[in-house]
Design a protein around this motif. Structure first.
Motif, PDB file in Angstrom:
ATOM      1  N   ILE A   1       0.835  -1.200   0.000  1.00  0.00           N
ATOM      2  CA  ILE A   1       0.000   0.000   0.000  1.00  0.00           C
ATOM      3  C   ILE A   1       0.873   1.255   0.000  1.00  0.00           C
ATOM      4  O   ILE A   1       2.057   1.202   0.360  1.00  0.00           O
ATOM      5  N   VAL A   2       0.244   2.389  -0.374  1.00  0.00           N
ATOM      6  CA  VAL A   2       0.829   3.706  -0.144  1.00  0.00           C
ATOM      7  C   VAL A   2       0.521   4.105   1.295  1.00  0.00           C
ATOM      8  O   VAL A   2      -0.630   4.046   1.731  1.00  0.00           O
ATOM      9  N   GLN A   3       1.553   4.470   2.039  1.00  0.00           N
ATOM     10  CA  GLN A   3       1.358   4.861   3.437  1.00  0.00           C
ATOM     11  C   GLN A   3       0.941   6.333   3.499  1.00  0.00           C
ATOM     12  O   GLN A   3       1.641   7.212   2.996  1.00  0.00           O
ATOM     13  N   MET A   4      -0.172   6.583   4.103  1.00  0.00           N
ATOM     14  CA  MET A   4      -0.747   7.930   4.070  1.00  0.00           C
ATOM     15  C   MET A   4       0.137   8.968   4.759  1.00  0.00           C
ATOM     16  O   MET A   4       0.177  10.124   4.336  1.00  0.00           O
ATOM     17  N   SER A   5       0.839   8.560   5.796  1.00  0.00           N
ATOM     18  CA  SER A   5       1.666   9.534   6.515  1.00  0.00           C
ATOM     19  C   SER A   5       2.887   9.978   5.713  1.00  0.00           C
ATOM     20  O   SER A   5       3.533  10.957   6.048  1.00  0.00           O
ATOM     21  N   ALA A   6       3.192   9.248   4.638  1.00  0.00           N
ATOM     22  CA  ALA A   6       4.362   9.590   3.829  1.00  0.00           C
ATOM     23  C   ALA A   6       4.120  10.796   2.926  1.00  0.00           C
ATOM     24  O   ALA A   6       5.072  11.433   2.470  1.00  0.00           O
ATOM     25  N   ARG A   7       2.858  11.115   2.646  1.00  0.00           N
ATOM     26  CA  ARG A   7       2.536  12.174   1.688  1.00  0.00           C
ATOM     27  C   ARG A   7       1.265  12.879   2.118  1.00  0.00           C
ATOM     28  O   ARG A   7       0.383  12.273   2.710  1.00  0.00           O
ATOM     29  N   THR A   8       1.154  14.140   1.749  1.00  0.00           N
ATOM     30  CA  THR A   8      -0.110  14.831   1.959  1.00  0.00           C
ATOM     31  C   THR A   8      -1.169  14.220   1.036  1.00  0.00           C
ATOM     32  O   THR A   8      -0.826  13.590   0.025  1.00  0.00           O
ATOM     33  N   PRO A   9      -2.437  14.392   1.336  1.00  0.00           N
ATOM     34  CA  PRO A   9      -3.481  13.847   0.455  1.00  0.00           C
ATOM     35  C   PRO A   9      -3.383  14.363  -0.978  1.00  0.00           C
ATOM     36  O   PRO A   9      -3.580  13.594  -1.930  1.00  0.00           O
ATOM     37  N   THR A  10      -3.071  15.634  -1.153  1.00  0.00           N
ATOM     38  CA  THR A  10      -3.008  16.176  -2.509  1.00  0.00           C
ATOM     39  C   THR A  10      -1.803  15.631  -3.269  1.00  0.00           C
ATOM     40  O   THR A  10      -1.877  15.401  -4.482  1.00  0.00           O
ATOM     41  N   ALA A  11      -0.693  15.381  -2.579  1.00  0.00           N
ATOM     42  CA  ALA A  11       0.480  14.805  -3.252  1.00  0.00           C
ATOM     43  C   ALA A  11       0.167  13.380  -3.715  1.00  0.00           C
ATOM     44  O   ALA A  11       0.542  12.978  -4.825  1.00  0.00           O
ATOM     45  N   THR A  12      -0.505  12.614  -2.876  1.00  0.00           N
ATOM     46  CA  THR A  12      -0.902  11.259  -3.266  1.00  0.00           C
ATOM     47  C   THR A  12      -1.858  11.307  -4.455  1.00  0.00           C
ATOM     48  O   THR A  12      -1.733  10.514  -5.401  1.00  0.00           O
TER      49      THR A  12
END
Length: 341
Positions: free
Chosen positions: A63-74
């Protein structure tokens, strides 16, 4: 039941033969290919690099870890990959655990479910591209509350290929599984067992019943990562899986908060899970692996000769799982395709 290929985590470098195996998965008619990230390689880059050589398989992050990126960057990465793949991208997200979130990304972990809800709300705003993105939540504010005071609501310059780009949520606990059924398009389980099917079916049903739920049983995906090893020696197969299970049960989380350990405790292995965790945290990793019974391995994996695996597959077909995500080389994928067909 569909098949997918899970590349998994990198160790010290890129996995050998990954592209060849991905191409073989596509040739065999596999439905999807997935990447992962923890605190080494990221999930987006390998998917874009290797996925550029494919044309039919869906490409997902697990998975993509949410804490690694802001929502808009993801959301930006997802929009880009969906365009480049011709609409084949699936965004798999997860909260991870406090050790990685706070130790590696330097972000707070408390209230992960509420944080996940806000995160996905913002990502969907970007995908919809109906208006400049604004948000005033407990965890995320757009424009940022404070700072220079000059923030401006913005709309993505890229027009989404699909406003309804699918989002799958990784979850292990019942509350998070229910959340995935409520706000996501799929659930990404880890260490699923047919014996735990009713437990997870109830959690998903709770989410589907909530007001505003996006999906129902008929159009919700559940791709489950399932270890599969084909060999006449069942014990030898189990030995190949035990070290990884010992890592997750014993070391992927703190003693007082390890979601992977909790999965096996709910499955009826409370005593074993406690012993494995104690041994692993004390530095006795081999002993921790040896303490895992073969029955536990067989509960969450498909191992042994082809006839045994075919028999056990029937139990999986009767669960909420819609895809089996397999790991291994091209040879294993060929064997799996033959067995499952």
């Amino acid at each position: 039941m569909k098949l997918g290929y899970h590349i998994g985590y990198w160790s010290s470098g890129p996995p050998h033969g990954a592209l060849e195996t991905i191409l073989e998965a596509e040739r065999l008619g596999f439905d999807s290919v997935w990447t992962a990230e923890a605190y080494g390689s990221d999930a987006f880059t390998p998917l874009a690099w290797w996925g550029s050589s494919t044309s039919t398989v869906r490409l997902g992050t697990n998975i993509v870890q949410m804490s690694a990126r802001t929502p808009t960057a993801t959301a930006m990465s997802a929009l880009s990959l969906d365009h480049l793949s011709g609409g084949r991208f699936v965004l798999g997200l997860g909260a991870s655990g406090p050790q990685v979130v706070e130790g590696w990304y330097g972000r707070p972990y408390p209230r992960p479910l509420a944080r996940t809800r806000e995160y996905i709300d913002i990502v969907r705003q970007v995908f919809a591209r109906e208006a400049p993105v604004t948000y005033d939540g407990d965890f995320f504010q757009l424009p940022y509350r404070g700072g220079a005071g000059l923030g401006k609501p913005l709309k993505p310059t890229v027009h989404p290929l699909r406003a309804e780009l699918p989002i799958y949520l990784a979850a292990e606990g019942p509350k998070n599984v229910a959340l995935s059924a409520e706000i996501a398009d799929g659930w990404l389980p880890m260490f699923f067992s047919p014996r735990s099917n009713e437990f997870y079916r109830d959690a998903l049903a709770e989410g589907f019943a909530r007001p505003g739920a996006r999906r129902g049983w008929e159009d919700f995906e559940v791709p489950a990562s399932v270890p599969l090893i084909v060999d006449d020696d069942v014990e030898q197969c189990a030995d190949l899986i035990r070290p990884s299970l010992a890592l997750y049960i014993g070391g992927m989380g703190a003693k007082q908060m390890n979601f992977h350990r909790d999965v096996f405790a709910r499955l009826g292995y409370e005593e074993t899970a406690t012993k494995v965790q104690e041994l692993y945290l004390a530095g006795h990793k081999k002993d921790a692996a040896a303490a895992i019974p073969t029955k536990l391995v067989e509960d969450i994996a498909l191992i042994g000769p082809p006839a045994k695996i075919r028999d056990e597959l029937q139990a999986w077909r009767e669960t909420v799982v819609t895809s089996l995500l397999l790991r291994g080389d091209a040879s294993l994928l060929r064997k799996a395709a033959e067995i499952v067909s």
